[in-house]
Structure formats: structure tokens, C-alpha cells
Design a protein around this motif. Structure first.
Motif, PDB file in Angstrom:
ATOM      1  N   UNK A  53       0.825  -1.203   0.000  1.00 23.88           N
ATOM      2  CA  UNK A  53       0.000   0.000   0.000  1.00 23.88           C
ATOM      3  C   UNK A  53       0.866   1.263   0.000  1.00 23.88           C
ATOM      4  N   UNK A  54       1.993   1.191  -0.722  1.00 25.58           N
ATOM      5  CA  UNK A  54       2.865   2.343  -0.845  1.00 25.58           C
ATOM      6  C   UNK A  54       3.791   2.580   0.327  1.00 25.58           C
ATOM      7  N   UNK A  55       3.712   1.741   1.364  1.00 23.85           N
ATOM      8  CA  UNK A  55       4.535   1.927   2.556  1.00 23.85           C
ATOM      9  C   UNK A  55       5.589   0.822   2.644  1.00 23.85           C
ATOM     10  N   UNK A  56       6.776   1.191   3.112  1.00 24.44           N
ATOM     11  CA  UNK A  56       7.833   0.208   3.333  1.00 24.44           C
ATOM     12  C   UNK A  56       7.480  -0.619   4.557  1.00 24.44           C
ATOM     13  N   UNK A  57       7.397  -1.926   4.383  1.00 25.74           N
ATOM     14  CA  UNK A  57       7.003  -2.808   5.493  1.00 25.74           C
ATOM     15  C   UNK A  57       8.096  -3.799   5.868  1.00 25.74           C
ATOM     16  N   UNK A  58       9.245  -3.711   5.213  1.00 23.42           N
ATOM     17  CA  UNK A  58      10.329  -4.614   5.554  1.00 23.42           C
ATOM     18  C   UNK A  58      11.313  -4.751   4.422  1.00 23.42           C
ATOM     19  N   UNK A  59      12.209  -5.704   4.596  1.00 28.86           N
ATOM     20  CA  UNK A  59      13.215  -6.016   3.588  1.00 28.86           C
ATOM     21  C   UNK A  59      13.208  -7.512   3.357  1.00 28.86           C
ATOM     22  N   UNK A  60      13.428  -7.908   2.121  1.00 29.14           N
ATOM     23  CA  UNK A  60      13.473  -9.338   1.826  1.00 29.14           C
ATOM     24  C   UNK A  60      14.736  -9.988   2.379  1.00 29.14           C
ATOM     25  N   UNK A  61      15.667  -9.169   2.889  1.00 32.40           N
ATOM     26  CA  UNK A  61      16.925  -9.688   3.432  1.00 32.40           C
ATOM     27  C   UNK A  61      16.898  -9.836   4.949  1.00 32.40           C
ATOM     28  N   UNK A  62      15.907  -9.232   5.608  1.00 33.66           N
ATOM     29  CA  UNK A  62      15.842  -9.221   7.071  1.00 33.66           C
ATOM     30  C   UNK A  62      14.544  -9.875   7.531  1.00 33.66           C
ATOM     31  N   UNK A  63      14.656 -10.868   8.394  1.00 30.80           N
ATOM     32  CA  UNK A  63      13.488 -11.563   8.903  1.00 30.80           C
ATOM     33  C   UNK A  63      12.684 -10.717   9.881  1.00 30.80           C
ATOM     34  N   UNK A  64      11.473 -11.150  10.156  1.00 28.42           N
ATOM     35  CA  UNK A  64      10.610 -10.498  11.125  1.00 28.42           C
ATOM     36  C   UNK A  64       9.971 -11.570  12.008  1.00 28.42           C
ATOM     37  N   UNK A  65       9.645 -11.193  13.237  1.00 29.56           N
ATOM     38  CA  UNK A  65       8.969 -12.112  14.147  1.00 29.56           C
ATOM     39  C   UNK A  65       7.468 -11.939  14.010  1.00 29.56           C
ATOM     40  N   UNK A  66       6.763 -13.024  13.715  1.00 32.28           N
ATOM     41  CA  UNK A  66       5.304 -12.966  13.573  1.00 32.28           C
ATOM     42  C   UNK A  66       4.672 -13.526  14.844  1.00 32.28           C
ATOM     43  N   UNK A  67       4.853 -12.744  15.917  1.00 28.94           N
ATOM     44  CA  UNK A  67       4.364 -13.133  17.238  1.00 28.94           C
ATOM     45  C   UNK A  67       3.628 -11.951  17.862  1.00 28.94           C
ATOM     46  N   UNK A  68       3.107 -12.191  19.071  1.00 30.12           N
ATOM     47  CA  UNK A  68       2.326 -11.152  19.742  1.00 30.12           C
ATOM     48  C   UNK A  68       3.183 -10.226  20.593  1.00 30.12           C
ATOM     49  N   UNK A  69       4.498 -10.333  20.462  1.00 25.00           N
ATOM     50  CA  UNK A  69       5.396  -9.507  21.266  1.00 25.00           C
ATOM     51  C   UNK A  69       5.816 -10.161  22.563  1.00 25.00           C
ATOM     52  N   UNK A  70       5.185 -11.287  22.890  1.00 26.75           N
ATOM     53  CA  UNK A  70       5.529 -12.022  24.106  1.00 26.75           C
ATOM     54  C   UNK A  70       5.995 -13.437  23.792  1.00 26.75           C
ATOM     55  N   UNK A  71       6.208 -13.690  22.503  1.00 25.09           N
ATOM     56  CA  UNK A  71       6.704 -15.004  22.098  1.00 25.09           C
ATOM     57  C   UNK A  71       5.661 -15.931  21.540  1.00 25.09           C
ATOM     58  N   UNK A  72       4.381 -15.611  21.699  1.00 24.84           N
ATOM     59  CA  UNK A  72       3.313 -16.479  21.200  1.00 24.84           C
ATOM     60  C   UNK A  72       3.110 -16.245  19.707  1.00 24.84           C
ATOM     61  N   UNK A  73       3.047 -17.337  18.947  1.00 19.46           N
ATOM     62  CA  UNK A  73       2.916 -17.237  17.501  1.00 19.46           C
ATOM     63  C   UNK A  73       1.549 -16.712  17.097  1.00 19.46           C
ATOM     64  N   UNK A  74       1.528 -15.879  16.055  1.00 19.11           N
ATOM     65  CA  UNK A  74       0.276 -15.441  15.444  1.00 19.11           C
ATOM     66  C   UNK A  74      -0.126 -16.500  14.427  1.00 19.11           C
ATOM     67  N   UNK A  75      -1.238 -17.166  14.678  1.00 20.03           N
ATOM     68  CA  UNK A  75      -1.618 -18.337  13.889  1.00 20.03           C
ATOM     69  C   UNK A  75      -1.861 -18.052  12.412  1.00 20.03           C
ATOM     70  N   UNK A  76      -2.142 -16.809  12.058  1.00 23.27           N
ATOM     71  CA  UNK A  76      -2.456 -16.495  10.659  1.00 23.27           C
ATOM     72  C   UNK A  76      -1.214 -16.329   9.791  1.00 23.27           C
ATOM     73  N   UNK A  77      -0.027 -16.418  10.419  1.00 28.19           N
ATOM     74  CA  UNK A  77       1.209 -16.203   9.668  1.00 28.19           C
ATOM     75  C   UNK A  77       2.143 -17.414   9.733  1.00 28.19           C
ATOM     76  N   UNK A  78       2.933 -17.559   8.679  1.00 27.71           N
ATOM     77  CA  UNK A  78       4.033 -18.517   8.719  1.00 27.71           C
ATOM     78  C   UNK A  78       5.055 -18.019   9.722  1.00 27.71           C
TER      79      UNK A  78
END
Length: 305
Positions: A53-78
């Protein structure tokens, strides 16, 4: 009048400084910048940035954590690989802090946990127990068997300290005491193994030293062909790797499809589209870019939860 040797040497040094400054400080950076603007190289030179949507959301070279900030996985994401790249103050508990690229600094001989005598929360896990705990967590999340060889059912390393007189080979043929060194008596009622060579196995009591015993890892009955692959339980060297193995992606497909309410084949097709082969056809292993894959999921099958 001839200039002294001292003056001639300093003038030559000054000329060399000026020439090298022009070459390495001006000409070379300009040439590199110009090459970076060529088609096919520009995006990589800019950091391989990903936009939505026109906004920078990351880099294909740097991973991201798809969790709730406390270590619990967000089920909708790999989910990505575990990451050791986290600041010491715990402000980013899930890792992937690009300013703190880091590795765990533990090797295959790291199999005995450090048990704090005062507070179980301050225990320091060895690499083996870390792998065991992560494997159980991934298995529970994905609905597969998370058991691994050399791991207890409780998710710590299955390691014994066998105490007694050693023989010429350094082994203890007739133990007088056997302790499961990674199973804390404060949280473990029954050790993973009842007897070892006829001696009852004890849990570990905080504050006691079992280093004098023969350290014996126990493989157990878990299959070596675990469905939880190694990249799901070990961090990359940088702690920022955005890629996982196709095997790790495959065991997540069912969860993603159920959570987003779509057919598994659609998710499988997206995984295939974001799977890259070996570099130059022979280097490394096939890999799936999780950041790109999750962005494609949100774009094509938005989560309605």
C-alpha cells in the motif's frame, strides 16, 4: 638550490594522498553508485525493501517475528526461525532486532543446563534443552510430533550424570548414583528414565554439583525422522535470516489454511511461488522467504479474524 630529501618525501606523500583521495573517496563511490542504479540492481542497492500500500514494510533480506510480542505465535502467519538477535533489556523479546545481530554461541557439546538454586526462572538452558523445548512448542502449534532423540517428554535434554568409580576408559560400570541433570526436582516429579544400570534415577536438586559424574546423553525412543526440521528449532548465525526450509513451511500449511479459512492448495501454491532454489544451482539449500510469503498471504487472502 636542491630541496632536502625530507621536503621531497613529504611532497610525494601529499601527492599520493590527494590522488588516492580522489580515486577511493570520490571516483570509486561514484562508479559503485552508478552501477547500483542499473536495472535489476537498483532495488537490491536500496536494501531490497518490500512495500505494501505504498509503505515500506520490511526487507526481503531481514526476517521479522510474527508473534504477539511475548513469544506467542500469530496463527495467521508462517513462522520464522528462532532468533537470538534481541537487545539485552528484553524490549524486543522475540528477536529480529536488526541493530543487534547475534548468535547463540552454543555448540553441540552444550547439553547440561545451569539450574539456579533460588529461582527456576533464572535457569540457563543448554543448546540441547533449547532445541527440545522449541521442538515441542512447534509440534504443539502445528499438530505434529515434536519429540526428538535425546529429549525428554517434558522438553529438556535427556542427560544423565552417572556417579561412581571410573574404569580405565573413563566410564562408570557400576554406578552408585544416577541423576537426570536437566530435570529440576522443583518442577519434575518423575525423571524421564526410572533406572539406569539397575540404579534408580534421581531428578536434579538445585545447588548440587554433578560434574564429577560421567555425562551420558540418552537417545530414547523418538524417531530421528522428526517432522520438525532443524531450522525450526535453531537460530541462524545472524539471527536475522528471513528464510526457512520448504519442510518447515510444509508443516505450517494446514494451520495457515484453517486460520484464514482457505483451501490448503492455495496456501501450498503460494509457498511454491516463494520457494527459491540453490544459489547458482548448487550452493546452499532450497529456501522459502517468510517475509515475502506472509505479505503475499495478506495481499491475496486477508485475515478476517
Amino acid at each position: 638550490m636542491r630541496m632536502s630529501t625530507w621536503i621531497r618525501q613529504h611532497l610525494a606523500a601529499l601527492r599520493a594522498l590527494l590522488v588516492l583521495t580522489v580515486i577511493t573517496g570520490i571516483a570509486y563511490p561514484l562508479v559503485v553508485f552508478a552501477i547500483a542504479q542499473l536495472p535489476g540492481l537498483h532495488d537490491r542497492a536500496e536494501g531490497s525493501l518490500l512495500r505494501q500500500d505504498g509503505k515500506v514494510v520490511g526487507s526481503s533480506l531481514i526476517g521479522q517475528a510474527y508473534t504477539d510480542g511475548k513469544g506467542a505465535a500469530l496463527n495467521q502467519y508462517f513462522q520464522t526461525r528462532p532468533s537470538n538477535a534481541a537487545p539485552s533489556d528484553g524490549s524486543i523479546p522475540d528477536g529480529y532486532d536488526a541493530t543487534n545481530s547475534s548468535f547463540g554461541n552454543q555448540g553441540p557439546e552444550s547439553i547440561v543446563d545451569t539450574i539456579d538454586p533460588d529461582d527456576p526462572k533464572k535457569d540457563k538452558q543448554a543448546l540441547l534443552s533449547t532445541v527440545c523445548a522449541r521442538s515441542l512448542a512447534v509440534g504443539s502449534l502445528e499438530g505434529v510430533d515434536g519429540g526428538r532423540p535425546f529429549c525428554t517428554a517434558g522438553g529438556v535434554g535427556a542427560v544423565l550424570s552417572v556417579l561412581g568409580e571410573r574404569d580405565a576408559k573413563g566410564t562408570v560400570p557400576n554406578p552408585v548414583r544416577v541423576v537426570s541433570v536437566n530435570e529440576d526436582c522443583r518442577v519434575t516429579g518423575t525423571p524421564f528414565l526410572a533406572f539406569y544400570r539397575g540404579v534408580a534415577v534421581d531428578c536434579a536438586k538445585p545447588g548440587e554439583d554433578y560434574s564429577a559424574g560421567q555425562i551420558v546423553p540418552v537417545a530414547g525412543s523418538a524417531s530421528v525422522d522428526t517432522p520438525v526440521p532443524s531450522d525450526a528449532v535453531t537460530a541462524s548465525a545472524s539471527g536475522l535470516d528471513p528464510d526457512i526450509s520448504p519442510a518447515y513451511a510444509a508443516i505450517q500449511i494446514l494451520r495457515i489454511a484453517k486460520t484464514r479459512g482457505i483451501d490448503q492448495d492455495r496456501v501450498r501454491d503460494l509457498v511454491a511461488a516463494h520457494t527459491h532454489g540453490r544459489v547458482l544451482g548448487f550452493a546452499g539449500e532450497p529456501r522459502v522467504n517468510v517475509v515475502e510469503l506472509n505479505l503475499a498471504l495478506d495481499r491475496e487472502y486477508p485475515y478476517r479474524g
